[in-house]
Motif scaffolding. Structure first.
Motif, PDB file in Angstrom:
ATOM      1  N   SER A 295       0.827  -1.215   0.000  1.00  0.00           N
ATOM      2  CA  SER A 295       0.000   0.000   0.000  1.00  0.00           C
ATOM      3  C   SER A 295       0.855   1.255   0.000  1.00  0.00           C
ATOM      4  O   SER A 295       0.631   2.184  -0.788  1.00  0.00           O
ATOM      5  N   CYS A 296       1.834   1.296   0.888  1.00  0.00           N
ATOM      6  CA  CYS A 296       2.673   2.495   0.996  1.00  0.00           C
ATOM      7  C   CYS A 296       3.505   2.701  -0.270  1.00  0.00           C
ATOM      8  O   CYS A 296       3.695   3.842  -0.720  1.00  0.00           O
ATOM      9  N   THR A 297       3.983   1.608  -0.850  1.00  0.00           N
ATOM     10  CA  THR A 297       4.769   1.722  -2.083  1.00  0.00           C
ATOM     11  C   THR A 297       3.925   2.282  -3.223  1.00  0.00           C
ATOM     12  O   THR A 297       4.387   3.154  -3.983  1.00  0.00           O
ATOM     13  N   ALA A 301       4.553   5.853  -4.964  1.00  0.00           N
ATOM     14  CA  ALA A 301       4.889   5.834  -6.393  1.00  0.00           C
ATOM     15  C   ALA A 301       4.129   6.906  -7.167  1.00  0.00           C
ATOM     16  O   ALA A 301       4.602   7.396  -8.198  1.00  0.00           O
ATOM     17  N   GLY A 302       2.944   7.276  -6.664  1.00  0.00           N
ATOM     18  CA  GLY A 302       2.143   8.294  -7.330  1.00  0.00           C
ATOM     19  C   GLY A 302       2.450   9.709  -6.890  1.00  0.00           C
ATOM     20  O   GLY A 302       1.868  10.671  -7.406  1.00  0.00           O
ATOM     21  N   ALA A 303       3.367   9.852  -5.936  1.00  0.00           N
ATOM     22  CA  ALA A 303       3.708  11.188  -5.437  1.00  0.00           C
ATOM     23  C   ALA A 303       4.635  11.891  -6.416  1.00  0.00           C
ATOM     24  O   ALA A 303       5.502  11.269  -7.030  1.00  0.00           O
ATOM     25  N   GLU A 304       4.449  13.177  -6.557  1.00  0.00           N
ATOM     26  CA  GLU A 304       5.273  13.954  -7.488  1.00  0.00           C
ATOM     27  C   GLU A 304       6.634  14.279  -6.886  1.00  0.00           C
ATOM     28  O   GLU A 304       7.636  14.331  -7.594  1.00  0.00           O
ATOM     29  N   ASP A 305       6.682  14.521  -5.584  1.00  0.00           N
ATOM     30  CA  ASP A 305       7.936  14.894  -4.933  1.00  0.00           C
ATOM     31  C   ASP A 305       8.786  13.668  -4.629  1.00  0.00           C
ATOM     32  O   ASP A 305       8.290  12.532  -4.566  1.00  0.00           O
ATOM     33  N   GLU A 306      10.065  13.899  -4.411  1.00  0.00           N
ATOM     34  CA  GLU A 306      10.976  12.824  -4.035  1.00  0.00           C
ATOM     35  C   GLU A 306      10.605  12.296  -2.655  1.00  0.00           C
ATOM     36  O   GLU A 306      10.271  13.054  -1.755  1.00  0.00           O
ATOM     37  N   ILE A 307      10.685  10.988  -2.490  1.00  0.00           N
ATOM     38  CA  ILE A 307      10.333  10.359  -1.219  1.00  0.00           C
ATOM     39  C   ILE A 307      11.403  10.677  -0.182  1.00  0.00           C
ATOM     40  O   ILE A 307      12.598  10.535  -0.451  1.00  0.00           O
TER      41      ILE A 307
END
Length: 609
Positions: A295-297, A301-307
């Motif tokens: 779920s967290c991955t 993965a859909g986030a625009e900013d760097e993790i």
């Protein structure tokens, strides 16, 4: 500047004026509490300073001026004065516990009474609980000596009562104090486990975020310090199902809820400690951890900013929980994975994804998991071994020290399982060795070409990994053996784990036998090379309680070679005799002449040199 101190945030739990609300009702404002806990106040600075002064100067300097003020304050009619005095008593515990012990016969009942008194302020209950934890060692001594054989039971009962307080500060102080008590008592807590777990489970249903985090920490502490008794009989059925239900509930609402982190950590410790007694809940725990990673991955993965590292914390904790299951179940972990209809097929792929993750903390936990899988249940990683080894080799660079350390250790564990199947390592052996050599020599460089230097534990792990690689096939390490021989000796000398030390030395002997010309009698550094080998051998004889300078030249106190590794001891005797013959008497006499007197005696009496 804040003084360095062991004083915790509980030194600040009474930041209220007497005319403020001091009821025992709960407060929903978590943010306000966090700000208050993090605020550095005059009160906290005073307590930390007392702690530091007591630790630095001891009771002879601290108690004469302090005791009269304490005696007056502890009996004061104003509860806020009593509260401040209890805080001072707790603050000096680390430096003055022995000197205070003669007074604890009166002070301990007083502190206990502050927990149960109906008119006791929540802040006074909190600081009394914290102070009781600071003097937990005294209570253990009382019980162990038989002076007060039921003292721990009374303390546990009193703390359990206030754990169910509706006041969050009391909840947090009580849980923390009980955790400290458990650390001090260990297995002495076994007779009280059932009522304790019933109370803690009851607290699960009423605690809010901050209190829950401390409660989960306390449950993990119980697993770490009480031992396997927490998994006996029906005991786990009291507390494991509620924890899993709460995990399910919180994760469905928000898998990034940070309350989940200590929850997963406590379950990891519990699974490891309970072992196969955790089996009724193992599959659900495994699938919840895998779902958390999935779920967290997907969300990240859909986030625009760097993790960033914090966003990946749930993945790290889930991987650590899987590792707890591996250590608890050992070779049976494979059957657990196979029993998951949802994740059995994808587990190796998920592990590979974790080892190649962008966030270093995830990779660090992934390689710890990989190493334990190789050690405990290698069949689970067999199909994915080429991918996993490739990722581990890539991460054997000390820019991220913890990642590198775990990757090196994991590769060593894989090598240990390939001793009878060296062909599986053949495609990777050269790349592994090339990464290990700079780590052994202490000349690894960062991205800017700067030498990184010594990293704690890294040379030891590298030395064990080279030894295990050599045990698979000595030719894997002989190509540049003279280049890193002394660094290998230095790493072996620091290995504390006896199994890893044994493997390192066995591989070392095989490598020298396969390429004896790596030690050239005419080489300018032959004396340093032989001395390095001898120093590494001497570390097998170091006594645990005497590592001072007198060990080399004072009274002789070297210990015998471990009997369980007698065959290795004989192999070392043979190797050293051959080395002596190869360098000649003149060079050997020179080397022997610069040895400390006790090392010469050890070499004569044990190695017959």
């Amino acid at each position: 500047k804040r003084p360095e101190s062991s004083i915790t945030a509980f030194g600040g739990t009474a930041e209220k004026h007497p005319n403020e609300d001091d009821s025992d009702e709960d407060d929903d404002d978590e943010d306000e509490d966090d700000e208050e806990a993090n605020e550095w106040s005059l009160r906290k600075c005073s307590a930390a300073s007392l702690d530091t002064l007591a630790a630095m100067y001891g009771p002879e300097s601290i108690l004469p001026p302090l005791l009269p003020a304490l005696q007056e304050g502890l009996s004061h009619a104003d509860p806020w004065v009593r509260e401040a005095s209890v805080l001072a008593l707790g603050a000096i515990a680390e430096g003055c516990v022995e000197a205070i012990s003669p007074h604890m016969g009166q002070l301990h009942p007083f502190l206990m009474s502050q927990l149960s008194a109906a008119d006791s302020l929540p802040q006074l209950k909190s600081i009394a609980a914290w102070t009781l934890g600071r003097y937990a060692s005294w209570a253990v001594d009382q019980q162990m000596s038989g002076t007060q054989p039921d003292l721990l039971g009374k303390m546990t009962e009193a703390i359990m009562t206030i754990i169910l307080s509706r006041n969050k500060k009391v909840q947090i102080a009580a849980c923390s104090a009980f955790g400290v008590l458990v650390e001090s008592t260990g297995e002495l807590m076994v007779p009280y486990l059932e009522p304790v777990y019933r109370t803690l489970v009851q607290a699960l249903s009423v605690y809010q975020t901050k209190s829950l985090k401390i409660l989960f920490d306390t449950l993990g502490t119980m697993a770490d310090f009480v031992g396997p008794s927490i998994g006996e009989g029906s005991l786990p059925s009291l507390y494991v199902p509620p924890l899993l239900a709460l995990w399910n509930e919180l994760a469905r609402a928000n898998p990034f809820d940070r309350t989940l982190l200590p929850l997963m950590e406590s379950l990891s410790s519990t699974a490891l400690t309970c072992g196969m007694n955790f089996q009724p809940w193992a599959l659900e725990t495994f699938e919840l951890a895998m779902t958390m990673i999935e779920s967290c991955t997907m969300i990240l993965a859909g986030a625009e900013d760097e993790i960033d590292d914090e966003e990946a914390d749930p993945i790290v904790c889930a991987a650590d929980l899987l590792d707890g299951l591996v250590e608890g179940f050992g070779e049976n972990f494979g059957a657990l994975v196979s029993s998951s209809t949802r994740f059995a097929e994808y587990f190796p792929t998920v592990l590979h994804m974790l080892t190649s993750h962008d966030v270093p903390g995830v990779r660090m936990s992934a390689f710890a998991l990989l190493g334990d899988l190789a050690r405990q249940c290698p069949t689970v990683i067999q199909t994915a071994l080429p991918m996993l080894l490739s990722e581990a080799i890539l991460c054997m660079e000390p820019m991220h020290e913890s990642v590198c350390n775990n990757a090196v250790w994991a590769v060593g564990e894989v090598c240990a399982k390939c001793v009878d199947n060296s062909g599986a390592l053949a495609p990777y052996a050269e790349a592994i060795l090339e990464k290990l050599i700079p780590l052994l020599m202490g000349n690894a460089v960062d991205d800017d070409g700067q030498i990184i230097g010594n990293v704690a534990g890294l040379s030891e792990n590298a030395a064990a990994a080279v030894g295990r690689l050599a045990k698979c096939n000595a030719e894997f390490v002989t190509k540049d053996l003279e280049r890193f021989l002394m660094g290998w000796c230095g790493g072996m000398a620091k290995i504390s784990d006896k199994t890893e030390r044994r493997d390192a030395f066995e591989g070392f002997i095989l490598a020298i036998r396969a390429k004896p010309q790596c030690i050239q009698p005419t080489a300018s550094d032959i004396g340093d090379t032989i001395t390095s080998i001898l120093f590494a051998v001497v570390t097998w004889h170091l006594p645990e309680d005497n590592l001072g300078p007198q060990l080399l030249s004072g009274p002789y106190s070297f210990t015998p070679f471990p009997q369980e590794y007698a065959e290795l001891g004989q192999a070392l005797i043979s190797l050293l005799h051959d080395l002596k013959s190869s360098v000649g008497n003149e060079k050997w006499n020179h080397i022997e002449g610069i040895m400390p007197v006790n090392v010469r005696k050890l070499m004569r009496e044990v190695y017959h040199l």
